[in-house]
Write an enzyme that holds these catalytic residues in place. Structure first.
Site, PDB file in Angstrom:
ATOM      1  NE  ARG A 295      -4.044  -1.952   1.644  1.00 19.31           N
ATOM      2  CZ  ARG A 295      -5.130  -2.307   2.652  1.00 19.31           C
ATOM      3  NH1 ARG A 295      -5.048  -2.165   4.021  1.00 19.31           N
ATOM      4  NH2 ARG A 295      -6.219  -3.124   2.389  1.00 19.31           N
ATOM      5  CE1 TYR A 439      -2.117  -0.602  -7.937  1.00 20.95           C
ATOM      6  CE2 TYR A 439      -2.176  -2.347  -9.561  1.00 20.95           C
ATOM      7  CZ  TYR A 439      -1.671  -1.427  -8.930  1.00 20.95           C
ATOM      8  OH  TYR A 439      -0.486  -0.583  -9.574  1.00 20.95           O
ATOM      9  CD  GLU A 440      -1.767  -4.558  -3.415  1.00 22.29           C
ATOM     10  OE1 GLU A 440      -2.013  -4.887  -2.193  1.00 22.29           O
ATOM     11  OE2 GLU A 440      -1.271  -5.057  -4.198  1.00 22.29           O
ATOM     12  N   GLY A 441      -6.808  -2.601  -1.893  1.00 22.68           N
ATOM     13  CA  GLY A 441      -7.864  -1.817  -1.308  1.00 22.68           C
ATOM     14  C   GLY A 441      -8.218  -0.704  -1.978  1.00 22.68           C
ATOM     15  CD  GLN A 446      -5.979   1.733   1.753  1.00 22.07           C
ATOM     16  OE1 GLN A 446      -5.260   1.757   2.582  1.00 22.07           O
ATOM     17  NE2 GLN A 446      -6.204   0.545   0.843  1.00 22.07           N
TER      18      GLN A 446
END
Length: 596
Positions: A295, A439-441, A446
């Protein structure tokens, strides 16, 4: 035209000057990495980015990846560039020397990542994901797995992935269906399908090590029943060379909006042999070690795209002749003036510049905390560093990618009609930047992490790691005669952040939807205050350097000009975020779903 020259002067500024008083430096474990050494590393990284990776960026986008007989072929030149990258030791820059890494500070590694992402974002994903995978393996795998896999992954001989998403579930991983059946020899047989797997299959390395989330037969429901497994593409022989296929196959490569030179795959696991990483049913803990690392790196991707978008737009604005300056002709020998003379073009360019400098300054601060978290021998410093990185990880991921995407869109606007045409190269930047917000949340996730987990954690302890230094800085400098208005603006924005924190905490306890409704605006607010703090610090340093009569005074004068623009034109967004937070959830939740 894609124009990029690594911003080494600003990188050296944030690395060696801006954060010298943050309490995260002077680490004994990092003592050998002197400014001369780290600057030499950055200069060599710049050469790799500019001379090797940048020339492949647009051609890679045009050619894309191809699936041929179950094998993904990367675009022409990528394999040779990766081999050069690997042989140069760039894959192992920040990895532990125990596994063959060079052990450089994350503060240097993140600046190197920025250069790679600016020059060729698609390429950056191949070594970047491997670094994240090694972090999870190092933290949770057995010694046997570490000894066997980490040296080859750290060197870049083998690459790594993370396999989370399935066709029916993305963020809600509690619904995943991939099964892991235990075997008599201690291994597991995995069966299932994963999608959106970046670097899931390619021709750059001789083996690919997949970290796969799956369920054991006795797993409890939901996320509490997920385990993590190491599953190689090829089962290695005892001597470490790739052996037979391990039942991992590519169903398809995704046809994406951008990042076309990055192979995003649909993978099938058919009785694939894997080994447990960490404890049974505790896979999310291990995977989040990798995801948190990724992230921060994804945030750096946003900064990287923002920088090349800015430089490309500046080049065009100086070259493109159109119209005359409203204050008088600036190019009397030409048919028109360059568009950089026009106020609105300057507004766009300065916005991009302020975003990039602010993000780089904040990113360097977080990277220094990452180093202190890992290497400090002072328990108090170590705890403060852990708190700060926990708080700022969602901010870096979401804010940097939001602003990077906005900068890429601004670059298209600066180019006008030519920006919308593929040959200009900037429309690729706009397409490539978009995925980083997902992506990656997703960035919304977040923001929820920030207000739902990080803000209330340990009775607000994470927040104190940021609030205290900002409050102390304001108190020490708010009477400054030259920068009084700047510090007044910082103090007001910080006050709005404090009030918003109290409002969310109070309302959120009674109604979680209130906190969720404020989350995205709160993340933007804390990010703007953090950037304002770094710009105010930079201004004090710049003034001092100019008064000393340094040779590169123009650099510091430009720093002051950018800081003033930020406070005049960007920081007012903090007021808008504060007002949105105060409005609460009512207008968001009032309309019935059927009315949409």
């Amino acid at each position: 035209m894609q124009v990029y020259e690594a911003p080494l002067r600003d990188m050296k500024f944030v690395l060696n000057e801006l954060h010298a008083d943050d309490g995260f430096g002077d680490l004994e474990a990092m003592a050998e990495f002197t400014p001369d050494l780290t600057e030499a590393v950055l200069e060599e990284a710049a050469k790799v980015a500019q001379e090797v990776l940048l020339p492949l960026n647009r051609s890679g986008d045009i050619e894309g990846c191809k699936l041929e007989n179950g094998v993904v072929r990367t675009p022409e030149g990528f394999k040779q560039a990766y081999e050069m990258f690997r042989e140069g030791g760039w894959c192992a820059l920040a990895s532990d020397p125990e596994w063959g890494g060079q052990g450089l500070p994350e503060a240097v590694n993140k600046l190197t990542e920025e250069m790679i992402c600016s020059a060729n974002l698609s390429f950056s994903l191949y070594p970047g994901l491997t670094h994240g995978a090694t972090t999870a393996i190092e933290g949770y795998a057995s010694d046997e797995l570490k000894q066997f896999y980490l040296p080859k992954m750290v060197s870049g001989e083998w690459s790594g992935t993370m396999c989370l998403t399935e066709p029916h579930c993305g963020t809600d991983l509690g619904m995943l269906r991939t099964k892991a059946v235990p075997q008599d020899d201690g291994s597991y047989k995995l069966t299932g399908a994963k999608i959106f797997i970046s670097a899931g299959e390619h021709d750059l390395t001789e083996n690919i090590v997949h970290l796969v989330l799956a369920r054991m037969p006795d797993a409890p429901p939901g996320v509490k029943g997920i385990s993590l497994f190491l599953v190689p593409k090829y089962l290695p022989k005892d001597d470490g060379t790739p052996g037979p296929s391990n039942g991992v196959s590519v169903a398809a490569i995704e046809h994406k909006m951008g990042l076309k030179a990055s192979a995003t795959c649909q993978l099938n696991f058919d009785e694939s042999t894997g080994w447990l990483v960490g404890k049974p049913h505790k896979g999310m803990e291990a995977m989040f070690t990798m995801m948190n690392t990724e992230r921060v790196s994804v945030g750096i991707q946003g900064l990287g795209v923002g920088e090349i978008a800015y430089q490309s737009a500046v080049w065009y604005a100086k070259d493109r002749l159109q119209g005359r300056s409203l204050s008088g002709v600036k190019n009397p020998d030409g048919p028109a003036d360059p568009i950089i003379v026009h106020p609105d073009v300057r507004r766009m360019l300065l916005t991009m510049r302020a975003y990039n400098e602010g993000c780089r300054a904040l990113g360097a601060w977080v990277a220094r905390a990452l180093d202190a978290e890992k290497h400090s021998t002072d328990p108090e410093v170590k705890q403060r560093a852990e708190d700060f990185t926990a708080l700022m990880t969602p901010v870096v991921k979401a804010l940097f990618t939001d602003l990077g995407h906005e900068s890429a869109q601004i670059a298209v606007q600066v180019y006008g009609g030519h920006g919308y045409i593929a040959e200009s190269g900037v429309e690729q930047l706009a397409r490539d930047a978009r995925i980083a917000m997902i992506y990656e949340g997703t960035n919304g996730i977040q923001a929820l992490d920030l207000v739902g987990r990080k803000m209330p954690a340990h009775m607000g302890r994470y927040l104190r790691s940021f609030f205290h230094p900002v409050a102390q800085f304001i108190e020490a400098n708010k009477e400054d005669e030259e920068f009084g208005k700047m510090f007044e603006a910082l103090e007001k924005a910080f006050g709005a952040l404090q009030l918003s924190t109290g409002t969310i905490a109070q309302k959120g306890m009674a109604d979680p939807e209130e906190a969720a409704a404020a989350a995205t605006d709160y993340l933007r607010l804390i990010g703007l205050v953090a950037m304002a703090y770094t710009f105010a610090k930079a201004s004090l340093i710049a003034r001092a350097r100019i008064s000393e009569g340094v040779e590169d005074a123009d650099f510091y004068k430009a720093k002051l000009a950018t800081a003033q623009f930020f406070f005049d034109r960007v920081l007012p967004g903090a007021t808008a975020a504060f007002l949105a937070i105060k409005s609460g959830k009512k207008s968001l939740m009032a309309m019935d779903a059927e009315a949409f």
